[in-house]
Write a protein that holds these residues in place. Structure first.
Motif, PDB file in Angstrom:
ATOM      1  N   ALA A  10      -9.155  17.029  14.034  1.00  0.00           N
ATOM      2  CA  ALA A  10      -9.461  17.193  12.982  1.00  0.00           C
ATOM      3  C   ALA A  10      -9.177  18.219  12.165  1.00  0.00           C
ATOM      4  CB  ALA A  10     -10.942  16.550  12.961  1.00  0.00           C
ATOM      5  N   HIS A  27     -16.870  16.046   8.933  1.00  0.00           N
ATOM      6  CA  HIS A  27     -18.436  16.029   9.660  1.00  0.00           C
ATOM      7  C   HIS A  27     -17.881  16.258  10.846  1.00  0.00           C
ATOM      8  CE1 HIS A  27     -19.413  14.756   5.247  1.00  0.00           C
ATOM      9  NE2 HIS A  27     -18.280  14.026   5.346  1.00  0.00           N
ATOM     10  N   ARG A  94      -9.715  28.047  23.550  1.00  0.00           N
ATOM     11  CA  ARG A  94      -9.865  26.899  22.768  1.00  0.00           C
ATOM     12  C   ARG A  94     -10.091  26.873  21.260  1.00  0.00           C
ATOM     13  NH1 ARG A  94     -10.008  21.308  24.588  1.00  0.00           N
ATOM     14  NH2 ARG A  94      -8.734  20.954  26.288  1.00  0.00           N
ATOM     15  N   ALA A 118     -20.934  11.763  12.079  1.00  0.00           N
ATOM     16  CA  ALA A 118     -20.806  10.017  11.772  1.00  0.00           C
ATOM     17  C   ALA A 118     -21.269   9.114  12.529  1.00  0.00           C
ATOM     18  CB  ALA A 118     -18.953  10.338  11.167  1.00  0.00           C
ATOM     19  N   MET A 143     -11.809  11.505  14.226  1.00  0.00           N
ATOM     20  CA  MET A 143     -11.193  11.904  14.753  1.00  0.00           C
ATOM     21  C   MET A 143     -12.457  12.684  15.894  1.00  0.00           C
ATOM     22  SD  MET A 143      -7.626  13.994  13.642  1.00  0.00           S
ATOM     23  CE  MET A 143      -6.809  13.799  15.575  1.00  0.00           C
ATOM     24  N   GLY A 145     -13.581  12.120  18.757  1.00  0.00           N
ATOM     25  CA  GLY A 145     -12.757  12.213  19.920  1.00  0.00           C
ATOM     26  C   GLY A 145     -13.532  10.204  21.350  1.00  0.00           C
ATOM     27  N   TYR A 208      -8.598  31.496  32.956  1.00  0.00           N
ATOM     28  CA  TYR A 208      -9.293  30.080  32.526  1.00  0.00           C
ATOM     29  C   TYR A 208      -8.960  29.504  34.138  1.00  0.00           C
ATOM     30  CZ  TYR A 208      -8.854  25.286  30.809  1.00  0.00           C
ATOM     31  OH  TYR A 208      -8.726  23.531  30.712  1.00  0.00           O
ATOM     32  N   ASP A 250     -15.661  17.531  33.612  1.00  0.00           N
ATOM     33  CA  ASP A 250     -15.393  15.879  32.517  1.00  0.00           C
ATOM     34  C   ASP A 250     -15.124  14.980  33.231  1.00  0.00           C
ATOM     35  OD1 ASP A 250     -15.912  16.463  29.467  1.00  0.00           O
ATOM     36  OD2 ASP A 250     -15.795  18.554  30.863  1.00  0.00           O
ATOM     37  N   ALA A 268      -7.346   8.667  15.379  1.00  0.00           N
ATOM     38  CA  ALA A 268      -6.671   9.669  15.855  1.00  0.00           C
ATOM     39  C   ALA A 268      -7.051  10.376  17.183  1.00  0.00           C
ATOM     40  CB  ALA A 268      -5.457   9.752  14.793  1.00  0.00           C
ATOM     41  N   GLY A 269      -6.140  11.697  17.562  1.00  0.00           N
ATOM     42  CA  GLY A 269      -6.969  12.249  18.609  1.00  0.00           C
ATOM     43  C   GLY A 269      -7.148  10.982  19.721  1.00  0.00           C
ATOM     44  N   ASP A 270      -8.104  12.085  20.614  1.00  0.00           N
ATOM     45  CA  ASP A 270      -8.218  11.681  21.557  1.00  0.00           C
ATOM     46  C   ASP A 270      -9.043  10.147  21.079  1.00  0.00           C
ATOM     47  OD1 ASP A 270      -8.320  13.100  23.360  1.00  0.00           O
ATOM     48  OD2 ASP A 270      -9.715  14.074  24.313  1.00  0.00           O
ATOM     49  N   PRO A 277      -5.236  14.805  31.607  1.00  0.00           N
ATOM     50  CA  PRO A 277      -4.841  16.237  31.183  1.00  0.00           C
ATOM     51  C   PRO A 277      -3.072  16.941  31.796  1.00  0.00           C
ATOM     52  CG  PRO A 277      -6.678  16.671  32.154  1.00  0.00           C
ATOM     53  CD  PRO A 277      -6.547  14.994  32.270  1.00  0.00           C
ATOM     54  N   GLY A 280      -0.756  18.803  29.693  1.00  0.00           N
ATOM     55  CA  GLY A 280      -1.470  19.226  28.401  1.00  0.00           C
ATOM     56  C   GLY A 280      -1.046  18.860  27.701  1.00  0.00           C
ATOM     57  N   GLY A 282      -2.922  16.080  25.889  1.00  0.00           N
ATOM     58  CA  GLY A 282      -3.355  15.708  24.924  1.00  0.00           C
ATOM     59  C   GLY A 282      -4.118  16.006  23.101  1.00  0.00           C
TER      60      GLY A 282
END
Ligand SMILES: Cc1cc2nc3c(=O)[nH]c(=O)nc-3n(C[C@H](O)[C@H](O)[C@H](O)COP(=O)(O)OP(=O)(O)OC[C@H]3O[C@@H](n4cnc5c(N)ncnc54)[C@H](O)[C@@H]3O)c2cc1C
Length: 391
Positions: A10, A27, A94, A118, A143, A145, A208, A250, A268-270, A277, A280, A282
């Motif tokens: 987004a 939003h 991130r 939303a 977007m 998720g 990480y 997750d 769009a996106g997830d 993943p 790498g 997504g």
């Protein structure tokens, strides 16, 4: 443009549309812009998008440029090694990535409203909120998720597959001197049975970790992390496991949808194409489709032409996303295989250029609107820095 969600995808859309002079409102349901406390791998395709938006420098500040990846077996034996000398891959915090994109968006007039949830959208271009209000727009973008309410309100979901595996992600402090060693600067994927521990250095301060296992592996997926169990699985990595404090689990998922748009609403996106993943990608796919969406609307001057432009956008972008979903799922299949068979497949597979090409096709792609793509945007922020050697 009214956008639901303020994740990586987004915020890319917000920046891309704001740069083109659109009035953009984002939003986000959370009270503030907050990404999972984790790192993320960004590959060449993601960097081309960041360069096109002018967000590259901020995104890679304090990030680690990978120069080599290793795959190690249950006894710490080296199974595979891959050099990144001829490609850019960074491990990025991130939050830094989202902040870099948000800065471009807001510097160019976008508004981000946090605590705004939303609950759906209408095809004529209306975003609906949980407090009963709504916002009209030429274009609504969902977007929001994997659990996208915008997508579901329009009946666009074809399937949501929860995969048998998932991951615990954690950020740990980097020990003094660790980042200065050779091993301390390499991405290492350690395998033992169905369990994996991926070690990703980010900088002198943070490293990480991703602990991957089956969802049915009840003890291994525990949070707070079961340190004794993971140390038994990877005794030579005890010094990393010891440092874990906060972590989150997750389950991986794959989303398939009937279409990426209805009327004046795009997803769009997830929300539209989540994938495990393993490659790498997504986030990379979310970024590149968000920029592609803004580029698809560049020549549109009449509101009534927007639905057709959205269909053209999907036709152009969707094949690569589906390729990526397929190959990421194939790589994930290794999780269920015995160690010896996995070793053979990884070793022989990496010798076959065709397989490597399929696995890296998205990473090596030139997203729409970036230098090298068939559709280069006139809004390119700056000439890209095309480095070829590791720092
Ligand atoms: C363990 C793991 C490791 C990964 N590693 C990588 C990697 O190394 N590289 C990579 O490219 N990708 C990786 N991914 C995938 C990547 O995280 C996602 O593909 C990416 O975050 C998708 O971005 P998005 O903006 O579409 O969705 P999200 O990041 O999920 O963002 C959605 C946003 O919408 C908000 N939201 C949700 N519902 C609403 C609502 N109703 N109203 C308003 N806002 C809402 C959420 O709070 C969130 O901020 C990984 C994923 C996992 C699970």
């Amino acid at each position: 443009v009214e956008i639901a969600g303020a994740g990586i995808g987004a915020m890319t859309a917000a920046a891309a549309f704001a740069l083109r002079g659109w009035a953009v409102t984002v939003h986000e349901t959370q009270p503030r812009l907050r990404e999972a406390g984790a790192g993320i791998y960004v590959w060449e395709n993601g960097f081309r998008v960041l360069e096109a938006l002018g967000a590259y420098d901020d995104a890679i500040r304090d990030a680690h440029r990978g120069y080599k990846s290793r795959i190690r077996g249950p006894n710490n034996e080296l199974m595979e090694e891959r050099s990144h000398a001829d490609e850019r891959v960074y491990a990025v915090v991130r939050q830094n990535l989202v902040n870099a994109l948000a800065k471009v968006a807001t510097d160019n007039g976008a508004t981000i409203v946090c605590g705004s949830t939303a609950v759906g959208a209408l095809p004529e271009g209306k975003l609906l909120f949980s407090d009963g209000t709504s916002a009209d727009a030429d274009l609504v973008i969902g977007m929001d998720g994997v659990g996208s309410r915008v997508r579901d309100s329009l009946g666009l979901l074809r399937s949501l597959e929860m995969l048998p595996d998932g991951s615990i992600r954690a950020m740990i402090p980097t020990l003094p001197g660790e980042y200065d060693t050779e091993e301390g600067r390499i991405f290492i994927e350690n395998w033992s049975g169905n369990r994996r521990l991926i070690i990703t250095p980010i900088n002198k301060d943070v490293t990480y970790l991703a602990f991957t296992c089956l969802d049915s592996d009840v003890e291994a997926k525990q949070v707070p992390i079961h340190k004794a169990l993971w140390t038994r699985t990877f005794p030579h990595l005890a010094h990393y496991i010891d440092r874990v404090e906060d972590a989150r689990w997750d389950v991986f998922s794959t989303i398939k949808v009937k279409a990426w748009s209805v009327g004046h609403v795009a997803i769009a996106g997830d929300a539209a194409h989540a994938q495990p993943p393993n490659l790498g990608q997504g986030g990379g796919m979310a970024m590149q489709n968000a920029l592609g969406l803004a580029v698809a609307l560049e020549g549109v001057t009449d509101r009534s032409d927007i639905p057709a432009a959205l269909v053209a956008w999907e036709t152009r972008e969707r094949p690569l996303v589906e390729h990526c979903q397929k190959w990421s799922a194939l790589y994930g299949e290794l999780t269920y295989w015995p160690d010896e068979l996995r070793l053979q497949v990884l070793h022989h597979g990496s010798q076959i250029p065709w397989i490597t090409k399929q696995l890296t096709r998205a990473a090596q792609s030139h997203p729409t609107g970036t230098v090298g793509s068939t559709l280069v945007s006139p809004y390119l922020a700056a000439a890209p820095v095309l480095e070829t050697a590791a720092d």
